[in-house]
Design a protein around this motif. Structure first.
Motif, short mmCIF file in Angstrom:
data_model
loop_
_atom_site.label_atom_id
_atom_site.label_comp_id
_atom_site.label_asym_id
_atom_site.label_seq_id
_atom_site.Cartn_x
_atom_site.Cartn_y
_atom_site.Cartn_z
N ASP A 293 0.83 -1.20 0.00
CA ASP A 293 0.00 0.00 0.00
C ASP A 293 0.87 1.26 0.00
O ASP A 293 0.55 2.24 -0.68
CB ASP A 293 -0.92 0.00 1.23
N GLN A 320 -7.60 1.10 -6.47
CA GLN A 320 -8.46 0.07 -5.91
C GLN A 320 -9.93 0.43 -6.06
O GLN A 320 -10.35 1.55 -5.76
CB GLN A 320 -8.12 -0.10 -4.43
N ASP A 324 -12.16 -4.09 -3.53
CA ASP A 324 -10.75 -4.44 -3.30
C ASP A 324 -10.07 -4.94 -4.56
O ASP A 324 -8.99 -5.52 -4.51
CB ASP A 324 -10.58 -5.50 -2.20
N ASP A 360 -12.34 3.29 -4.43
CA ASP A 360 -12.40 3.25 -2.97
C ASP A 360 -11.42 4.27 -2.40
O ASP A 360 -10.21 4.04 -2.38
CB ASP A 360 -12.06 1.84 -2.48
N SER A 362 -10.97 5.06 0.62
CA SER A 362 -10.36 4.69 1.90
C SER A 362 -8.97 4.11 1.67
O SER A 362 -8.19 3.97 2.61
CB SER A 362 -11.23 3.67 2.65
N ASP A 363 -8.64 3.80 0.42
CA ASP A 363 -7.30 3.38 0.04
C ASP A 363 -6.46 4.63 -0.24
O ASP A 363 -6.88 5.51 -0.98
CB ASP A 363 -7.37 2.49 -1.21
N THR A 364 -5.28 4.70 0.38
CA THR A 364 -4.47 5.92 0.32
C THR A 364 -4.10 6.33 -1.10
O THR A 364 -4.23 7.50 -1.49
CB THR A 364 -3.18 5.74 1.15
N THR A 366 -5.54 5.52 -3.95
CA THR A 366 -6.73 5.89 -4.71
C THR A 366 -7.24 7.27 -4.30
O THR A 366 -7.61 8.10 -5.15
CB THR A 366 -7.82 4.83 -4.51
#
Length: 534
Positions: A293, A320, A324, A360, A362-364, A366
């Motif tokens: 990540d 992402q 996921d 998403d 919440s993915d850094t 993205t």
């Protein structure tokens, strides 16, 4: 350099934070000593002793006394790569940690900074004022003895003592490589050899020598990138997006505590440029499945600010979807419309399964892409967006969840539920099993319960629906977090699901249950296994 009493006290007490700082200064002075070939270090809870075999210091002379007792009066230059010291404050760091004797030749310089001693030469020392005494015999080189102040060291039984020794080994790891002077800590050499030996030779590493440094980089961003100034450890950068070590050829410009590189250091600026080039080389070698990540986040930062890298990496799966699922910039930009949200619900999940691109955030990595694309001045363009809730409603995706009481179930649902409870017990799924009503086949909170629905069953034939429930139960058991809001069908989930479904013992229990039902019927088997409705 001159100081006021307040500045001197600040440098001694506050800037040199702990015992390893003081020991580092003593070792550094030993390595800098002319003709030194070895520095010995002994560290115990009561005392530290650092000895070198260099030319020593004439403490009987006014110059020798001044160099070691006046803050900032040393002869070392910050531009002199032949020595490690810069500020001339090493003695200040040392005397903060205990009653100190610096012995060289036939004289010893004694300090008692905290005025704790009332016997011998220490009784005549006060604060930063040292006292020179004649030694019983001559010592070739310099021997520094620090009788620790109790307030400056951990408790003797503390777990921190082994860490102190390990930190010292790390601090001096490449001093021998750079200076040729061996450093021995508590009887063991600390030399790690060539910096390139720090990383395993392979496709996931980059080793490079430049006029300014040795770079040994690897794909371990969580470990960070350790920086050594001329062989002496300075700091570890955990935001570099890679791991390994950097050992400079010559001194870096450091702060007083020697824990950070100061801005304006030309050598470090050139090293940073070399690291940036080597980092891109390393990222080019990595397959997308190997990207962490943190690596994806760093690559996104580079991609959004550099036209060449954006074109170079636009087909890399750096981002992402809410399921996921990894996705590339090329695929995102090719979509007629996209959406993004923080995490996922089953409405978004269902739309993605139908081909929609829902990112998403919440993915850094993205989130960084989306934030950059929404900026006023950006070279990254994304397609127009749609509203997830509106699109889900138009597609007929219902997003409600209802857990039904056992008494509310039809006869058919009761049979399905009893079978699922018997199967969960047989294969070791330690979660409560319920029946419910929702669009998905089932959902779970990831640790205590699984709720199955009618859509989990695709056929009224016994062999078909029992196998349907087996697969759905294994699917939900593979989730270690709630999939009511977030489906999390990533590589970690897939691995656990395959392990469970392909486990021979699990399949044997499933087969045994189905066979027993075929031989004796549902009710007798459920009674034998203690399965009932609430």
């Amino acid at each position: 350099m001159t100081t006021t009493d307040q500045v001197a006290q600040y440098l001694i007490e506050d800037q040199m934070a702990d015992l390893p700082d003081a020991i580092r200064e003593a070792v550094q002075n030993g390595v800098d000593s002319p003709d030194a070939s070895r520095v010995l270090v002994s560290v115990t809870p009561d005392q530290t002793v650092v000895c070198d075999d260099g030319a020593g210091v004439d403490l009987g002379s006014e110059t020798g006394m001044r160099d070691l007792s006046v803050l900032g009066a040393g002869t070392k230059s910050r531009e002199d790569d032949a020595t490690l010291g810069e500020w001339g404050i090493g003695t200040g760091a040392i005397i903060a940690k205990g009653a100190v004797r610096i012995w060289s030749g036939t004289h010893a310089l004694c300090f008692d900074y905290q005025n704790e001693r009332d016997t011998g030469p220490f009784a005549r020392a006060s604060g930063r004022e040292g006292v020179v005494v004649e030694a019983p015999h001559a010592f070739d080189g310099v021997c520094v003895t620090i009788d620790h102040y109790a307030s400056e060291v951990p408790d003797p039984d503390s777990y921190r003592w082994p860490r102190i020794v390990e930190r010292l080994r790390k601090r001096f790891a490449y001093l021998t490589f750079r200076t040729g002077v061996s450093v021995i800590v508590n009887g063991d050499p600390v030399d790690r050899g060539h910096p390139f030996d720090a990383v395993e030779d392979g496709r996931m590493t980059v080793t490079r020598e430049t006029p300014d440094a040795y770079l040994a980089l690897e794909q371990t961003p969580a470990q960070g990138l350790a920086t050594y100034s001329n062989g002496l450890y300075v700091t570890t950068d955990h935001d570099a997006g890679l791991g390994g070590v950097v050992v400079s050829k010559g001194n870096l410009t450091l702060n007083f505590a020697r824990t950070a590189v100061q801005s304006g250091c030309d050598r470090w600026d050139r090293i940073q440029d070399a690291i940036a080039e080597a980092r891109v080389t390393l990222y080019d070698q990595l397959c997308d499945d190997a990207l962490t990540d943190q690596t994806r986040a760093v690559m996104t930062e580079l991609l959004t600010s550099d036209d060449e890298l954006r074109e170079r990496w636009r087909d890399r799966d750096l981002f992402q979807l809410v399921t996921d699922t990894p996705v590339s910039l090329a695929r995102i930009q090719a979509a007629p419309q996209i959406a993004w949200q923080d995490g996922a619900g089953h409405g978004a999940d269902a739309l993605v399964e139908r081909g929609a691109i829902i990112l998403d955030t919440s993915d850094t990595a993205t989130d960084q892409l989306v934030t950059t694309a929404r900026g006023d001045d950006t070279a990254v363009t994304l397609p127009n967006t749609f509203d997830v809730a509106t699109r889900a409603e138009e597609a007929g995706v219902w997003q409600g969840y209802t857990r039904l009481a056992d008494a509310e179930l039809s006869t058919r649902q009761e049979r399905y539920l009893c079978f699922a409870r018997a199967l969960a017990d047989a294969i070791g799924v330690e979660r409560d099993i319920y029946w419910g009503d929702a669009t998905p086949d089932a959902w779970t909170d990831g640790h205590s319960r699984i709720v199955l629905t009618d859509s989990a069953v695709t056929s009224s034939h016994r062999l078909a629906w029992t196998h349907d429930l087996f697969l759905v139960l294994c699917h939900e058991a593979a989730h270690d977090r709630s999939d009511k809001r977030r489906t999390a069908h990533g590589r970690r989930f897939e691995s656990r699901f395959r392990e469970l479904v392909e486990d021979s013992a699990v399949r044997a229990e499933y087969t045994g249950l189905v066979t027993a039902i075929a031989d004796r019927g549902f009710e007798p088997v459920f009674r034998e296994r203690g399965v009932s409705l609430g």
